[in-house]
Design an enzyme around this catalytic site. Structure first.
Site, PDB file in Angstrom:
ATOM      1  N   ALA A 154       0.823  -1.205   0.000  1.00 41.98           N
ATOM      2  CA  ALA A 154       0.000   0.000   0.000  1.00 41.98           C
ATOM      3  C   ALA A 154       0.861   1.260   0.000  1.00 41.98           C
ATOM      4  O   ALA A 154       0.556   2.239  -0.697  1.00 41.98           O
ATOM      5  CB  ALA A 154      -0.926   0.000   1.210  1.00 41.98           C
ATOM      6  N   TYR A 155       1.935   1.219   0.779  1.00 40.32           N
ATOM      7  CA  TYR A 155       2.848   2.364   0.818  1.00 40.32           C
ATOM      8  C   TYR A 155       3.500   2.581  -0.540  1.00 40.32           C
ATOM      9  O   TYR A 155       3.564   3.709  -1.045  1.00 40.32           O
ATOM     10  CB  TYR A 155       3.901   2.121   1.900  1.00 40.32           C
ATOM     11  CG  TYR A 155       4.904   3.234   2.072  1.00 40.32           C
ATOM     12  CD1 TYR A 155       4.510   4.493   2.511  1.00 40.32           C
ATOM     13  CD2 TYR A 155       6.262   3.014   1.813  1.00 40.32           C
ATOM     14  CE1 TYR A 155       5.432   5.505   2.685  1.00 40.32           C
ATOM     15  CE2 TYR A 155       7.190   4.025   1.989  1.00 40.32           C
ATOM     16  CZ  TYR A 155       6.779   5.267   2.425  1.00 40.32           C
ATOM     17  OH  TYR A 155       7.701   6.278   2.590  1.00 40.32           O
ATOM     18  N   VAL A 156       3.982   1.496  -1.151  1.00 41.73           N
ATOM     19  CA  VAL A 156       4.617   1.589  -2.465  1.00 41.73           C
ATOM     20  C   VAL A 156       3.627   2.098  -3.501  1.00 41.73           C
ATOM     21  O   VAL A 156       3.977   2.911  -4.366  1.00 41.73           O
ATOM     22  CB  VAL A 156       5.210   0.234  -2.879  1.00 41.73           C
ATOM     23  CG1 VAL A 156       5.528   0.205  -4.365  1.00 41.73           C
ATOM     24  CG2 VAL A 156       6.473  -0.045  -2.076  1.00 41.73           C
ATOM     25  N   SER A 158       1.196   4.135  -3.068  1.00 42.17           N
ATOM     26  CA  SER A 158       1.030   5.577  -2.896  1.00 42.17           C
ATOM     27  C   SER A 158       2.249   6.336  -3.404  1.00 42.17           C
ATOM     28  O   SER A 158       2.122   7.416  -4.001  1.00 42.17           O
ATOM     29  CB  SER A 158       0.757   5.917  -1.423  1.00 42.17           C
ATOM     30  OG  SER A 158       1.901   5.729  -0.613  1.00 42.17           O
TER      31      SER A 158
END
Length: 246
Positions: A154-156, A158
């Protein structure tokens, strides 16, 4: 009341800690008047301001939710009113929550996307409206966009969006003499990175790069200073600052 000045002016979002704090102090050493942005930690932002002013620089703290266009418009206006203009925006504000796709709470997904994607869009929009010719917008991605480690999905996602917005905005500002780039740090010893990791995990990540250490916030601040100052022919790029990790 606006105070005319020829001093270059920088706004650093997320400037109350970690990489943002290091970037704010580094730009101040280069002679910038610096606005230290914070969302919730006013005391930490004021500490950064005090450190800059104690060293002979000019600084102020400004508040705002990076994903709220009204609050950020007010923050940008405050900076220009105090210092007479705006030349560099460094957008370090971000949220990182790690979990596998299978188990990630979708509320955490929404939180990261709100800050990391919408926040980057809002700050970029304000920067495009406010920056003077010769200016620079510096966004923040992550080296995990390349390394693609488990639990970072999820971080990647974004941060991949941040890279895409960075490249598009660089082209949209054609003819304005404004550069738009992103910095993609590797493992860096900040509270955001260290949170939730045991010592063995930190040691393993520190050994992953050929330089065999974690980055320091000051290492990343040097890249910011390069893009904010002499790097006028670097535009629409993502600079991976990770000690050779990927």
């Amino acid at each position: 009341m606006s105070t005319p000045t020829t001093t270059r002016v920088a706004l650093v979002t997320g400037g109350s800690g970690g990489i943002g704090r290091a970037a704010a102090k580094r730009l101040a050493r280069d002679g910038f008047a610096v606005a230290v942005h914070y969302a919730g930690n006013r005391a930490r932002a004021e500490e950064t301001v005090a450190a800059i002013t104690a060293a002979g620089g000019r600084a102020l703290a400004v508040a705002g939710d990076v994903a709220d266009e009204t609050e950020m418009a007010l923050a940008f206006d405050s900076v220009r009113s105090a210092f007479g203009g705006l030349d560099v925006v460094v957008n370090t504000a971000g949220v990182m929550i790690l979990a596998p796709i299978e188990t990630l709470d979708l509320a955490d997904l929404d939180r990261m996307h709100r800050t990391n994607i919408r926040g980057t869009f809002v700050v970029g929009q304000q920067a495009a409206r406010a920056l003077r010719p010769g200016g620079a917008l510096i966004n923040f991605s992550t080296s995990v966009v390349r390394t693609q480690l488990p639990a970072y999905s999820a971080y990647v996602a974004s941060k991949a969006a941040v890279e895409a917005m960075t490249l598009v905005l660089a082209r949209e500002l054609r003819g304005r003499d404004i550069t738009v780039n992103a910095v993609a740090p590797g493992p860096t010893a900040t509270p955001l990175f260290l949170q939730g990791k045991d010592e063995a995990t930190v040691d393993r990540l520190a050994q992953a790069a050929p330089l065999e250490r974690l980055g320091d916030p000051e290492d990343i601040a040097e890249v910011v200073a390069f893009l904010a100052g002499p790097a006028r022919w670097v535009n629409g790029q993502v600079l991976y600052a990770n000690g050779g990790l990927a």
